[in-house]
Every structure is written in structure tokens, then in C-alpha cells.
Write a protein that holds these residues in place. Sequence first.
Motif, PDB file in Angstrom:
ATOM      1  N   LEU A   1      53.411  55.894 -40.943  1.00  0.00           N
ATOM      2  CA  LEU A   1      54.167  55.415 -40.112  1.00  0.00           C
ATOM      3  C   LEU A   1      53.940  53.545 -40.151  1.00  0.00           C
ATOM      4  N   LEU A   2      52.530  53.342 -40.180  1.00  0.00           N
ATOM      5  CA  LEU A   2      52.301  51.855 -40.412  1.00  0.00           C
ATOM      6  C   LEU A   2      53.281  51.169 -41.637  1.00  0.00           C
ATOM      7  N   VAL A   3      53.172  51.822 -42.784  1.00  0.00           N
ATOM      8  CA  VAL A   3      53.691  51.290 -43.834  1.00  0.00           C
ATOM      9  C   VAL A   3      55.207  51.141 -43.519  1.00  0.00           C
TER      10      VAL A   3
ATOM     11  N   ILE B   1      45.122  58.664 -52.166  1.00  0.00           N
ATOM     12  CA  ILE B   1      43.743  58.016 -51.909  1.00  0.00           C
ATOM     13  C   ILE B   1      43.077  58.721 -50.715  1.00  0.00           C
ATOM     14  N   ALA B   2      43.934  59.377 -49.739  1.00  0.00           N
ATOM     15  CA  ALA B   2      43.194  60.232 -48.575  1.00  0.00           C
ATOM     16  C   ALA B   2      42.508  61.610 -49.374  1.00  0.00           C
TER      17      ALA B   2
ATOM     18  N   LEU C   1      50.157  41.299 -50.677  1.00  0.00           N
ATOM     19  CA  LEU C   1      48.919  41.222 -49.638  1.00  0.00           C
ATOM     20  C   LEU C   1      48.816  42.196 -48.890  1.00  0.00           C
ATOM     21  N   PHE C   2      49.790  42.581 -48.202  1.00  0.00           N
ATOM     22  CA  PHE C   2      49.917  43.801 -47.247  1.00  0.00           C
ATOM     23  C   PHE C   2      49.378  45.097 -47.875  1.00  0.00           C
TER      24      PHE C   2
ATOM     25  N   VAL D   1      45.406  49.379 -48.933  1.00  0.00           N
ATOM     26  CA  VAL D   1      44.540  50.228 -49.900  1.00  0.00           C
ATOM     27  C   VAL D   1      43.259  50.005 -49.525  1.00  0.00           C
ATOM     28  N   VAL D   2      42.712  48.805 -49.291  1.00  0.00           N
ATOM     29  CA  VAL D   2      41.316  48.290 -49.368  1.00  0.00           C
ATOM     30  C   VAL D   2      40.883  49.092 -48.004  1.00  0.00           C
TER      31      VAL D   2
END
Lengths: 296, 141
Positions: A120-122, A148-149, B10-11, B16-17
Motif C-alpha cells: 500500500l505504501l508503494v 525480500i520478505a 531514492l524512494f 528496500v533498505v
Amino acid sequence: MTGWFFAAVPAERTRAVRLLVFGYAAAWLLIRSLYVLDTADLPDRRFEGVGMWAGFDTPVPLAVVVVLLVVALGSCVLAAAGRAEPITAPLGAATALAVITYTNSWGQVFHTEHLLVLHLLVLGAATALGTAPREGWPLRLMSILTVIAYMLAGWAKLDIGGTDWLSGDVLRNQVAFDNLRKILLGDIHSPIGGRLVGIGWLWAPVGLVTVIVELGAPVALLGGRLRTAWVGAVWIFHFCVLATMAILFPYPLSGIAFVSMFAAERVVERLTRLVASGRSAIRRSRTGPSPRPAPR
Amino acid sequence: MFVRRPLVILFSLLMVVAAVWPATTSPPRDSFPLSNYPMFATDRPTEASFATVVAVAPEGTTDRLTPRAIGGTDQVIQAAATVAQAVRNGEAEQLCREILDRVDGPTQLEVVTETYDTIEWFDGNETPISRTVHATCEGAS
């Protein structure tokens, strides 16, 4: 690498992903609203703020949470419908984060909702940044966060469980512990899991396959059959978790956690056709068969 | 309308970080919405203790209460954490009374810690290895 990340996608795909993810979030918030109301009756000492609520020693008034919930629900519905996205998508993402974080602040972190909130944030940020629907980076970033998760989950098993995880003992003991805890606390448990803990040899291969699938998540970014095979394997994993521990991860089990990796617009097309044919069937059953033309 | 690419990069890098970060701290962090996802990773001993609250019938048999009765929500881990916290903080008596006020029916409750061999339990050995009663409370019958 940046070429792949920024490659264009059909605008319908972004709209479809937004519909599915925000639509799921709206449904989830509606279902969880009961739990939000439940927390109002819990003693203050049970509150353990996490994330954005970490600085709070006591819970906030219920009215505040209800307002956030209503705004989140409304914004997610509108964002799913593609209405006023520059406002509703980021607002829906931010308020959903606030509400869902709050529900995780009562002594239990629910790992079922992390990926939903990150997605949602993306989507919210992409809309706020004025990203055109043809730009593919939000979907690529969602897919990367999904990968990644699962990689982190696989790494945690080896980091915390060590080689005992690969021997199957950790997994077997987890299944036994979780089911017995549910039985002793009067909750729904898995009789299947209870029976399977007696089969000692089973757990080593299951543990190994689990870690391989989780650490192997990056193959999903290659697309094609590898992506489909990996998503299928993860779905089976979540189904097995449900079957053996009665633990539901609804976001991945619904498939919506992975729509950023696929041509989501085809999913929405099929669902739309399904709904349309369902409506026709209902209309036909109400009006009866069409009258035959009179013979000449 | 196209976004400036550096801002997007950047976002994206920040996201990812942030997603990876919980696994890099010592100890790893399990929070929300960022986590190292330690589900099912902990090595549980086969001999495990469970803090719970049970209803005691007049004839002495025990009935299991639901997570909602124990913890006030339908979440079993929260219910378990509620009892464990109460036992740890010496508040078992208080918890017992709170639950008694909340449930209909049972007139005697016990806050207990029961230890079982979790594998043998599913093999039919349901007798606890040990049982500790932290608090008992009774209401009007």
C-alpha cells in the motif's frame, strides 16, 4: 537493471493492481474493525506500541482509532475504484498503516499484514509522486519487497534455528507447540498437524523445501515459468501452514500478494466477466425462459 | 506526468533498505511494518510450559476457556501473552477476577502453568509433567 525496473507496463495493469490491493485492504480493514473495537475493552497495561505507535505508553482514545479506521476504509475503497487517486491512495496507505500498526500493538505482532502495508505504501507513494499508470516501477518495487520478505523469513529460520531447522526438529516442535497451545487455550487447532508430528522422518524434507523456496524467492523476478512455479510453491507452503497449524495468511493465500508479478489486468478481466455472467444467470432465473415466438 | 527518476530511485532504495534493515540489527527486530519475519524459526523444546486459565467444575474437572474469555479478543497468542504477563508480574489473582467478571457460567477459575511433552501429547500422553496453580478465584454460584 534500471531498464527492467523502469520498463513500461500497460496502464490497465497498474489500475488492476491498485484495485486488487486497495480492495483487499478495504475488506481486511472491515473484517478487522471488530478486533479494533475489542481492543477498547482491554486493560491499558496490555498496550505495547510498535512502529509508529512505539512512543505511546498508553492506548489512544478509541474515537481516534475509529476515525482513522473510517478514513482508511473510505480511502481504500475510493483508491480501489480509481477515484481521486492522488489523494485517496496515499491517504488510504497512511491511515491503513496507522490502524493496522495499532492492531499489532497489543502484545502480538501479526505477520500476516506486513506485506500488505508495504505494498500500500508503494502504491500510495507512487500516486503522490504523480507516477503515470504506464510506469512500471511501482509494480517492480512491490515485487522486490515481496521477494525480500520471503528471503528474510528463510534467513531467519537458519539464523535462529540453525542446522536444527534443516533436521526438521525445529519445524516439528513448532507444529506440536502451536497446536497444543491452541488446544490448551480453547482455540481452533489442526488435527492434521497433531497427527503429522508423530511422523518423525517427514519434517527434515519439509523444512529443507521450505527454506529453499523462501531463499529462492529472487527467481520470481525473472518472470515466466520460474516466477509462476515459485508463486505456486509459496502458495502451497501457506496452504500447508493453514492445514497443519490452522494459521491463515490471507494476503498470499488470496493470491493478491503476488499480483504485481503478473498481468493483473487479465485477472480483473476474468473476474469482471465472471461477475457479469453471474448477474445474467440471476436475471434469467428471475424472469424465466424467453417466450417462444408464436407459430405462423 | 512523469516523475523525476532520481526521486523514484531514492524512494525505492529507502524502501528496500528499510525492508532489509530489521535482519541486520543485533538482535534482529520483529516489529511492524518492518520485521525479520522470525515465524516458526524458534527452536521450541519438546517439554514446554503453557500458562492458561481454566474453569473448574464442581466435580473437579476442568474446562478450557476460549481466547476471548481469557484475553478479551479472539487471538490465541494474545491470550497466552496475557496470562504469561499476569503470572510474571504477580497479577494472576487480578487476571482471574477480570476473567470471572467477563465470562458467564463458570464460578471457579484457576490460573495455571502446565508443562507437557508436546510430541507425546499427540501420541496420547495428555498428562501434564507438572502443574502450578498461581491463583484461584470464585464467584457467586
